[in-house]
Design a protein around this motif. Sequence first.
Motif, mmCIF file in Angstrom:
data_model
loop_
_atom_site.group_PDB
_atom_site.id
_atom_site.type_symbol
_atom_site.label_atom_id
_atom_site.label_comp_id
_atom_site.label_asym_id
_atom_site.label_seq_id
_atom_site.Cartn_x
_atom_site.Cartn_y
_atom_site.Cartn_z
ATOM 1 N N SER A 67 0.890 -1.127 0.006
ATOM 2 C CA SER A 67 -0.155 0.042 -0.020
ATOM 3 C C SER A 67 0.862 1.119 0.056
ATOM 4 C CB SER A 67 -0.948 -0.213 1.388
ATOM 5 O OG SER A 67 0.128 0.154 2.472
ATOM 6 N N ASP A 68 0.469 2.381 -0.359
ATOM 7 C CA ASP A 68 1.184 3.475 -0.620
ATOM 8 C C ASP A 68 1.737 4.117 0.952
ATOM 9 O OD1 ASP A 68 0.894 3.754 -2.922
ATOM 10 O OD2 ASP A 68 -0.787 5.387 -3.049
ATOM 11 N N HIS A 69 0.834 3.997 2.143
ATOM 12 C CA HIS A 69 1.354 4.411 3.210
ATOM 13 C C HIS A 69 1.435 3.183 4.421
ATOM 14 C CE1 HIS A 69 0.578 8.346 1.552
ATOM 15 N NE2 HIS A 69 -0.529 8.361 2.172
ATOM 16 N N PHE A 70 2.677 3.216 5.041
ATOM 17 C CA PHE A 70 2.857 2.567 6.337
ATOM 18 C C PHE A 70 2.645 3.234 7.572
ATOM 19 C CE2 PHE A 70 5.240 0.306 9.618
ATOM 20 C CZ PHE A 70 4.702 -0.939 9.597
ATOM 21 N N ILE A 71 1.639 3.243 8.283
ATOM 22 C CA ILE A 71 1.301 4.091 9.521
ATOM 23 C C ILE A 71 1.530 3.561 10.668
ATOM 24 C CG2 ILE A 71 -0.842 5.201 10.523
ATOM 25 C CD1 ILE A 71 -2.010 5.316 7.793
ATOM 26 N N VAL A 72 2.338 4.174 11.415
ATOM 27 C CA VAL A 72 2.635 3.745 12.714
ATOM 28 C C VAL A 72 2.120 4.639 13.870
ATOM 29 C CG1 VAL A 72 4.413 2.910 14.390
ATOM 30 C CG2 VAL A 72 4.813 2.866 11.788
ATOM 31 N N MET A 73 1.205 4.048 14.729
ATOM 32 C CA MET A 73 0.561 5.030 15.932
ATOM 33 C C MET A 73 1.695 5.038 17.018
ATOM 34 S SD MET A 73 -2.146 5.889 14.379
ATOM 35 C CE MET A 73 -2.954 6.731 15.619
ATOM 36 N N GLY B 32 8.410 16.555 10.493
ATOM 37 C CA GLY B 32 7.431 16.363 9.423
ATOM 38 C C GLY B 32 7.886 15.447 8.126
ATOM 39 N N LEU B 33 7.843 15.876 6.944
ATOM 40 C CA LEU B 33 7.928 15.140 5.659
ATOM 41 C C LEU B 33 9.524 15.238 5.510
ATOM 42 C CD1 LEU B 33 7.312 13.265 3.240
ATOM 43 C CD2 LEU B 33 6.889 15.216 2.059
ATOM 44 N N VAL B 34 10.183 14.178 5.479
ATOM 45 C CA VAL B 34 11.592 14.121 5.134
ATOM 46 C C VAL B 34 11.650 13.217 3.846
ATOM 47 C CG1 VAL B 34 13.877 13.383 5.769
ATOM 48 C CG2 VAL B 34 12.343 14.174 7.318
ATOM 49 N N LYS B 35 11.965 13.794 2.691
ATOM 50 C CA LYS B 35 11.728 13.127 1.411
ATOM 51 C C LYS B 35 13.090 12.280 1.043
ATOM 52 C CE LYS B 35 9.346 17.219 -0.633
ATOM 53 N NZ LYS B 35 9.209 18.121 -1.518
ATOM 54 N N TRP B 36 12.589 11.305 0.295
ATOM 55 C CA TRP B 36 13.602 10.194 0.114
ATOM 56 C C TRP B 36 14.851 10.812 -0.382
ATOM 57 C CZ3 TRP B 36 12.633 6.280 2.967
ATOM 58 C CH2 TRP B 36 11.384 5.753 2.996
ATOM 59 N N LYS C 48 5.348 6.836 -0.346
ATOM 60 C CA LYS C 48 6.047 7.115 -1.398
ATOM 61 C C LYS C 48 6.777 8.251 -1.520
ATOM 62 C CE LYS C 48 2.593 8.615 -4.396
ATOM 63 N NZ LYS C 48 1.794 8.078 -5.650
ATOM 64 N N GLU C 49 6.678 9.230 -1.045
ATOM 65 C CA GLU C 49 7.244 10.576 -0.764
ATOM 66 C C GLU C 49 8.514 10.454 0.021
ATOM 67 O OE1 GLU C 49 3.762 10.943 -0.562
ATOM 68 O OE2 GLU C 49 3.602 11.061 -2.637
ATOM 69 N N GLY C 50 8.330 9.950 1.222
ATOM 70 C CA GLY C 50 9.354 9.969 2.128
ATOM 71 C C GLY C 50 8.781 9.430 3.666
ATOM 72 N N GLU D 259 11.088 -1.039 1.339
ATOM 73 C CA GLU D 259 10.232 -1.126 0.197
ATOM 74 C C GLU D 259 9.700 0.364 -0.457
ATOM 75 O OE1 GLU D 259 6.695 -3.072 1.424
ATOM 76 O OE2 GLU D 259 7.536 -4.930 1.839
ATOM 77 N N ARG D 260 9.777 1.291 0.402
ATOM 78 C CA ARG D 260 9.136 2.631 -0.156
ATOM 79 C C ARG D 260 10.355 3.033 -0.730
ATOM 80 N NH1 ARG D 260 5.687 0.433 2.881
ATOM 81 N NH2 ARG D 260 3.551 0.457 2.721
ATOM 82 N N TRP D 261 11.377 3.449 -0.031
ATOM 83 C CA TRP D 261 12.661 3.860 -0.447
ATOM 84 C C TRP D 261 13.104 3.360 -1.690
ATOM 85 C CZ3 TRP D 261 17.559 4.525 3.297
ATOM 86 C CH2 TRP D 261 18.029 5.582 2.892
ATOM 87 N N ASP D 262 13.188 1.929 -1.788
ATOM 88 C CA ASP D 262 13.550 1.166 -3.086
ATOM 89 C C ASP D 262 12.671 1.805 -4.520
ATOM 90 O OD1 ASP D 262 15.629 0.107 -2.017
ATOM 91 O OD2 ASP D 262 14.704 -2.139 -1.748
ATOM 92 N N THR D 263 11.349 1.660 -4.083
ATOM 93 C CA THR D 263 10.533 2.078 -5.103
ATOM 94 C C THR D 263 10.878 3.558 -5.620
ATOM 95 O OG1 THR D 263 8.838 0.773 -4.160
ATOM 96 C CG2 THR D 263 8.011 2.639 -5.739
ATOM 97 N N ALA D 264 11.207 4.461 -4.617
ATOM 98 C CA ALA D 264 11.310 5.843 -4.793
ATOM 99 C C ALA D 264 12.591 6.103 -5.900
ATOM 100 C CB ALA D 264 11.403 6.810 -3.564
#
Length: 175
Positions: A2-8, A88-92, A75-77, A162-167
Amino acid sequence: MSDHFIVMAKRGRMVMLTIFSLVFVALGIIILLVPFNEPVLPTVIGILAILVFGLCFLYYVKALAKREPAVMITKEGIIDNSSYIRAGLVKWEEIEAIDFLNFSGQVFLGIFTYDSELIINRSSGIKRVFNRLNKGLLPSQVNIPFKNLDCSAEELMNAIGERWDTALKEESKKE
């Protein structure tokens, strides 16, 4: 994938940290109320305890009420909302390396960016001060306390990998 892996954040740990913060605010107040022969140092300690742990208390109460993800791998970071000084968002493309770091008996997910001032430059006010202090403690620019995350290290690193490789693959296609 999936696009997002969410950790609470772990709810029980957040409640415990809220209580500890409140206890240290109370200790700061007690220090201010006790008469000392030399009152300067105790007064400074009391005020600092109230300010720092008061901010922590407010942050944890707000975090418990809002119940937002502590970390999101997209997928952005990596989106870090795990603490008051969240990155906040740290891009790949800004990330050089990711590793687990130990500091004072606590494990952190450390994110190393190509620009060592990236997170400091993005923040302002008291968050900038805290990020600068944080930079002096650990070599990474983003430090996420792993104990606070409600997932295993393996799940987290798999999602990141997974997401870093895809990016990286998508970036190389553009070139």
